[in-house]
Design a protein around this motif. Structure first.
Motif, mmCIF file in Angstrom:
data_model
loop_
_atom_site.group_PDB
_atom_site.id
_atom_site.type_symbol
_atom_site.label_atom_id
_atom_site.label_comp_id
_atom_site.label_asym_id
_atom_site.label_seq_id
_atom_site.Cartn_x
_atom_site.Cartn_y
_atom_site.Cartn_z
ATOM 1 N N GLY A 223 -0.810 -5.080 -5.181
ATOM 2 C CA GLY A 223 -1.118 -4.282 -4.004
ATOM 3 C C GLY A 223 -2.561 -4.371 -3.564
ATOM 4 N N LEU A 224 -3.274 -5.412 -4.011
ATOM 5 C CA LEU A 224 -4.693 -5.559 -3.688
ATOM 6 C C LEU A 224 -4.914 -6.429 -2.455
ATOM 7 C CD1 LEU A 224 -5.993 -6.106 -7.330
ATOM 8 C CD2 LEU A 224 -5.914 -3.959 -6.030
ATOM 9 N N ALA A 225 -3.909 -7.209 -2.076
ATOM 10 C CA ALA A 225 -3.969 -8.040 -0.869
ATOM 11 C C ALA A 225 -2.653 -7.894 -0.136
ATOM 12 C CB ALA A 225 -4.225 -9.508 -1.226
ATOM 13 N N ASP A 226 -2.699 -8.066 1.200
ATOM 14 C CA ASP A 226 -1.479 -7.937 1.992
ATOM 15 C C ASP A 226 -0.854 -9.307 2.260
ATOM 16 O OD1 ASP A 226 -2.956 -9.120 4.062
ATOM 17 O OD2 ASP A 226 -3.330 -7.225 5.095
ATOM 18 N N ALA A 227 0.206 -9.320 3.032
ATOM 19 C CA ALA A 227 0.941 -10.558 3.284
ATOM 20 C C ALA A 227 0.102 -11.587 4.022
ATOM 21 C CB ALA A 227 2.214 -10.252 4.072
ATOM 22 N N ALA A 228 -0.888 -11.121 4.795
ATOM 23 C CA ALA A 228 -1.755 -12.035 5.544
ATOM 24 C C ALA A 228 -2.946 -12.520 4.728
ATOM 25 C CB ALA A 228 -2.249 -11.351 6.820
ATOM 26 N N GLY A 229 -3.033 -12.109 3.467
ATOM 27 C CA GLY A 229 -4.140 -12.537 2.617
ATOM 28 C C GLY A 229 -5.415 -11.759 2.840
ATOM 29 N N ARG A 230 -5.278 -10.508 3.276
ATOM 30 C CA ARG A 230 -6.447 -9.644 3.457
ATOM 31 C C ARG A 230 -6.425 -8.547 2.396
ATOM 32 N NH1 ARG A 230 -4.545 -10.002 9.057
ATOM 33 N NH2 ARG A 230 -3.388 -8.105 8.547
ATOM 34 N N LEU A 231 -7.609 -8.036 2.074
ATOM 35 C CA LEU A 231 -7.672 -6.927 1.125
ATOM 36 C C LEU A 231 -6.985 -5.694 1.685
ATOM 37 C CD1 LEU A 231 -11.272 -6.828 -0.406
ATOM 38 C CD2 LEU A 231 -9.174 -7.633 -1.479
ATOM 39 N N THR A 232 -6.275 -4.995 0.832
ATOM 40 C CA THR A 232 -5.718 -3.700 1.184
ATOM 41 C C THR A 232 -6.748 -2.617 0.876
ATOM 42 O OG1 THR A 232 -4.808 -3.412 -1.026
ATOM 43 C CG2 THR A 232 -3.393 -4.504 0.610
ATOM 44 N N ASP A 233 -6.424 -1.385 1.220
ATOM 45 C CA ASP A 233 -7.306 -0.268 0.857
ATOM 46 C C ASP A 233 -7.464 -0.205 -0.664
ATOM 47 O OD1 ASP A 233 -7.632 0.424 3.499
ATOM 48 O OD2 ASP A 233 -6.145 2.049 3.459
ATOM 49 N N ALA A 234 -6.381 -0.468 -1.384
ATOM 50 C CA ALA A 234 -6.464 -0.458 -2.850
ATOM 51 C C ALA A 234 -7.385 -1.565 -3.344
ATOM 52 C CB ALA A 234 -5.074 -0.623 -3.454
ATOM 53 N N GLY A 235 -7.358 -2.728 -2.682
ATOM 54 C CA GLY A 235 -8.250 -3.820 -3.059
ATOM 55 C C GLY A 235 -9.698 -3.476 -2.822
ATOM 56 N N ARG A 236 -9.977 -2.866 -1.676
ATOM 57 C CA ARG A 236 -11.361 -2.481 -1.382
ATOM 58 C C ARG A 236 -11.855 -1.425 -2.357
ATOM 59 N NH1 ARG A 236 -9.495 -3.842 3.792
ATOM 60 N NH2 ARG A 236 -8.448 -1.835 4.081
ATOM 61 N N GLU A 237 -10.986 -0.524 -2.756
ATOM 62 C CA GLU A 237 -11.384 0.507 -3.712
ATOM 63 C C GLU A 237 -11.640 -0.107 -5.090
ATOM 64 O OE1 GLU A 237 -12.265 4.093 -5.692
ATOM 65 O OE2 GLU A 237 -12.463 3.380 -3.628
ATOM 66 N N LEU A 238 -10.806 -1.056 -5.494
ATOM 67 C CA LEU A 238 -11.045 -1.703 -6.788
ATOM 68 C C LEU A 238 -12.362 -2.470 -6.765
ATOM 69 C CD1 LEU A 238 -10.204 -2.409 -9.637
ATOM 70 C CD2 LEU A 238 -8.876 -4.326 -8.719
ATOM 71 N N ASP A 239 -12.646 -3.142 -5.670
ATOM 72 C CA ASP A 239 -13.934 -3.838 -5.559
ATOM 73 C C ASP A 239 -15.086 -2.850 -5.694
ATOM 74 O OD1 ASP A 239 -15.796 -6.070 -4.788
ATOM 75 O OD2 ASP A 239 -16.098 -4.746 -3.053
ATOM 76 N N ARG A 240 -14.979 -1.697 -5.041
ATOM 77 C CA ARG A 240 -16.043 -0.692 -5.137
ATOM 78 C C ARG A 240 -16.228 -0.245 -6.585
ATOM 79 N NH1 ARG A 240 -17.006 4.226 -6.049
ATOM 80 N NH2 ARG A 240 -14.811 4.699 -6.458
ATOM 81 N N VAL A 241 -15.120 -0.022 -7.290
ATOM 82 C CA VAL A 241 -15.195 0.443 -8.675
ATOM 83 C C VAL A 241 -15.795 -0.639 -9.574
ATOM 84 C CG1 VAL A 241 -13.803 1.095 -10.685
ATOM 85 C CG2 VAL A 241 -13.308 2.083 -8.436
#
Length: 294
Positions: A223-241
């Protein structure tokens, strides 16, 4: 009444120290010195130079510690590199070449450096040599090496920058591992975060289109990237952490310096880092994670 100096963060200091260390990978003097030592090709020189503090390391050890290279890539260079020249030759070459680059880009004369460079070297070395060792294998291996004397400030500065960047890197690897981000997945994850094109990783980490696609599947599955290959909100939050934890773990390297000393270190490093970047030899975007366009 004078205000207290603002204590620069470990992240701010990393952005200044990383270019100083990175000349060893990209500038002609260290690359030439590694070639003269006997290592064949860029990648054999890279792995020999960075791994040399470990002694005649195996490919397996280096892959484990460097974290984001594949086994085949490392195995083409190690342990064969040590049959061309021993680790000490790589240590001598990388230091000699890196100092020559810094001398050139700073315009410092043989055996000398500006007062700010000498002060930066002393402060950075104090931090690097007092940083906690547990859980920091690459930092520890480099810290076991002889420390250049204060009379050779460019050598001391490069050595200290190397210790501090490997200290941070060890913490970053531990953070990625704790969050289940493997080394190859981390490249694609960082590429999405920083908008770095896959071509950069293809050239610098032998990560081809098929592997890039496979790692995108891994990120989508979490759930860290979407079907278009972009970061999801969960991906951005994991990057922040991940970045915040890496920064937090790196702060311990600077505990020995007070606020005024750290502010002075940052001030003295800025013109050095700027001169290195201005030389144009370090890629603007690379898998090192330092975006020189930011």
């Amino acid at each position: 009444m004078t205000s207290s100096p603002v204590r620069p963060s470990a992240r701010a200091l990393w952005r200044l120290l990383e270019p100083i260390h990175a000349v060893t990978y990209f500038s002609p003097e260290p690359l030439g010195a590694l070639k003269e030592a006997g290592y064949r090709g860029f990648w054999m020189g890279y792995f020999a130079g960075r791994a040399a503090p470990l002694g005649p390391a195996s490919a397996e050890l280096v892959q484990a510690l460097f974290y984001n290279f594949d086994a085949e890539h490392v195995g083409r260079a190690l342990p064969d590199a040590w049959t061309f020249a021993p680790p000490q030759a790589a240590l001598d070459a990388r230091l000699r070449g890196s100092v020559a680059t810094l001398r050139r880009v700073l315009g410092a004369g043989e055996g000398g450096a500006a007062e700010g460079v000498a002060r930066a070297a002393e402060l950075a070395a104090r931090a690097a040599l007092a940083a906690p060792l547990p859980g920091r294998p690459l930092h520890a291996a480099n810290r076991a090496l002889p420390v250049p004397p204060a009379s050779e400030p460019l050598a001391l500065l490069w050595h200290a920058a190397t210790l501090l960047r490997e200290h941070r890197g060890d913490g970053h690897v531990a953070t990625l591992l704790a969050h289940g981000i493997g080394g190859r997945t981390a490249h694609v994850f960082r590429g999405l975060v920083s908008d770095t094109p896959p071509e950069v990783y293809r050239a610098a980490r032998h990560l081809d289109d098929a592997e890039w696609a496979d790692q995108l599947v891994v990120l989508r599955g979490r759930g860290l990237a979407d079907a278009a290959g972009r970061l999801t909100d969960a991906g951005r939050e994991l990057d922040r952490v991940v970045e915040a934890t890496t920064d937090e773990l790196a702060e311990s390297a600077y505990d020995v310096l007070d606020d005024a000393e750290l502010a002075q270190l940052a001030a003295d490093l800025r013109p050095v880092a700027a001169a290195v970047v201005a030389a144009g030899e370090i890629p603007v975007k690379s898998p090192m994670g330092l975006d020189l366009t930011a």
